[in-house]
Design a protein around this motif. Structure first.
Motif, mmCIF file in Angstrom:
data_model
loop_
_atom_site.group_PDB
_atom_site.id
_atom_site.type_symbol
_atom_site.label_atom_id
_atom_site.label_comp_id
_atom_site.label_asym_id
_atom_site.label_seq_id
_atom_site.Cartn_x
_atom_site.Cartn_y
_atom_site.Cartn_z
ATOM 1 N N PHE A 4 68.934 27.414 65.193
ATOM 2 C CA PHE A 4 68.907 26.376 64.169
ATOM 3 C C PHE A 4 68.862 25.017 64.850
ATOM 4 O O PHE A 4 69.150 24.901 66.055
ATOM 5 N N HIS A 40 79.133 21.043 62.827
ATOM 6 C CA HIS A 40 77.798 20.467 63.043
ATOM 7 C C HIS A 40 77.110 20.305 61.689
ATOM 8 O O HIS A 40 77.567 20.852 60.687
ATOM 9 N N PHE A 45 67.184 25.772 59.592
ATOM 10 C CA PHE A 45 67.653 27.089 60.024
ATOM 11 C C PHE A 45 66.447 27.970 60.325
ATOM 12 O O PHE A 45 65.617 28.200 59.458
ATOM 13 N N LEU A 83 82.682 28.707 50.018
ATOM 14 C CA LEU A 83 82.247 28.054 51.262
ATOM 15 C C LEU A 83 82.508 26.553 51.082
ATOM 16 O O LEU A 83 81.911 25.911 50.213
ATOM 17 N N GLU A 113 63.120 27.833 54.762
ATOM 18 C CA GLU A 113 63.506 27.926 53.350
ATOM 19 C C GLU A 113 63.051 26.687 52.611
ATOM 20 O O GLU A 113 63.094 25.584 53.149
ATOM 21 N N ARG A 115 64.435 25.665 49.784
ATOM 22 C CA ARG A 115 65.461 25.073 48.903
ATOM 23 C C ARG A 115 65.867 23.674 49.387
ATOM 24 O O ARG A 115 65.755 23.345 50.573
ATOM 25 N N HIS A 120 75.461 19.121 54.727
ATOM 26 C CA HIS A 120 76.880 19.491 54.718
ATOM 27 C C HIS A 120 77.322 20.041 56.063
ATOM 28 O O HIS A 120 76.507 20.561 56.829
ATOM 29 N N ARG A 125 84.769 29.296 55.444
ATOM 30 C CA ARG A 125 84.085 30.308 54.628
ATOM 31 C C ARG A 125 85.136 31.245 54.040
ATOM 32 O O ARG A 125 86.225 31.372 54.584
HETATM 33 P P1 2AM Z 1 76.215 27.124 56.568
HETATM 34 O O1 2AM Z 1 77.267 26.518 57.444
HETATM 35 O O2 2AM Z 1 76.057 26.425 55.277
HETATM 36 O O3 2AM Z 1 76.361 28.606 56.443
HETATM 37 C C1 2AM Z 1 74.334 28.336 61.788
HETATM 38 O O4 2AM Z 1 74.506 29.543 61.138
HETATM 39 C C2 2AM Z 1 73.973 27.256 60.821
HETATM 40 O O5 2AM Z 1 72.804 27.618 60.088
HETATM 41 C C3 2AM Z 1 75.034 26.930 59.795
HETATM 42 O O6 2AM Z 1 75.101 25.537 59.652
HETATM 43 C C4 2AM Z 1 74.560 27.582 58.532
HETATM 44 O O7 2AM Z 1 74.842 26.887 57.351
HETATM 45 C C5 2AM Z 1 73.078 27.551 58.710
HETATM 46 N N1 2AM Z 1 72.504 28.672 58.007
HETATM 47 C C6 2AM Z 1 72.835 29.953 58.134
HETATM 48 N N2 2AM Z 1 72.059 30.731 57.348
HETATM 49 C C7 2AM Z 1 71.239 29.897 56.688
HETATM 50 C C8 2AM Z 1 70.211 30.077 55.725
HETATM 51 N N3 2AM Z 1 69.852 31.288 55.303
HETATM 52 N N4 2AM Z 1 69.601 28.988 55.265
HETATM 53 C C9 2AM Z 1 69.957 27.769 55.687
HETATM 54 N N5 2AM Z 1 70.904 27.520 56.605
HETATM 55 C C10 2AM Z 1 71.533 28.578 57.096
#
Ligand code: 2AM
Length: 167
Positions: A4, A40, A45, A83, A113, A115, A120, A125
């Motif tokens: 990511f 972070h 992603f 979350l 993605e 979306r 954030h 979690r």
């Molecule tokens: P999150 O903290 O909201 O889960 C490492 O996993 C980083 O990638 C995290 O900041 C996580 O966001 C993000 N992440 C994990 N899966 C993801 C997804 N399917 N789409 C977007 N961000 C994702």
């Protein structure tokens, strides 16, 4: 490997985020709270990547050039109830950088993605809490670089490592 692209923070921002994480923890029955070194802001992603994709991402990140800009953390909230995160103000330079890096990654062949970007920083979690989202006195820092991050489990522990950086 799981990749990511993220903004990492300086020590001051990190300690303020930790204080918020601990405040949330104090209001919660239980939860899986983020380790200090894992705080972070994700911009894009990439998910599971092979060696070829790793090479492509390693090219894109250093090519992403932008003028330094300020970010502001302004509220605590949640997705899907469990979350919990620290939310950033949706300022133009931050949104523009997220769009730029996403466009560059798409042009390099990644499927991202669609979306809407909700900037954030995950604090916890599976959080069980009676807390309600709250506003905070905004704080932040100047962002001058982004990093390509690798996510892996090392001895059961979620570990993020920076493997490339913008100039
Ligand atoms: P999150 O903290 O909201 O889960 C490492 O996993 C980083 O990638 C995290 O900041 C996580 O966001 C993000 N992440 C994990 N899966 C993801 C997804 N399917 N789409 C977007 N961000 C994702």
């Amino acid at each position: 490997m799981r990749l990511f692209v993220a903004i990492n923070f300086n020590a001051d921002t990190r300690s303020r985020l930790l204080a918020l994480r601990d405040e949330l923890r104090g209001k919660s029955e239980r939860g899986n709270f983020s380790a200090p070194e894992n705080l972070h802001l994700t911009l894009a992603f990439l998910g599971e990547c092979d060696g070829k994709q790793l090479a492509a991402a390693k090219n894109v990140v250093p090519e992403t050039v932008f003028a330094p800009f300020d970010i502001a953390v302004e509220r605590i909230g949640n997705f899907r109830g469990d979350l919990w995160w620290a939310g950033l103000r949706e300022d133009k330079p931050l949104l523009a950088l997220q769009r730029d890096v996403s466009d560059r990654l798409s042009a390099a062949g990644f499927t991202l993605e669609r979306r809407k970007f909700s900037p954030h920083i995950t604090l916890g979690r599976e959080v069980v809490t009676n807390a309600k989202p709250w506003q905070i006195e905004p704080f932040g820092e100047t962002v001058s670089s982004i990093e390509l991050m690798k996510s892996e489990r090392i001895a059961g522990r979620l570990t993020y490592t920076a493997i490339a950086r913008s100039r």
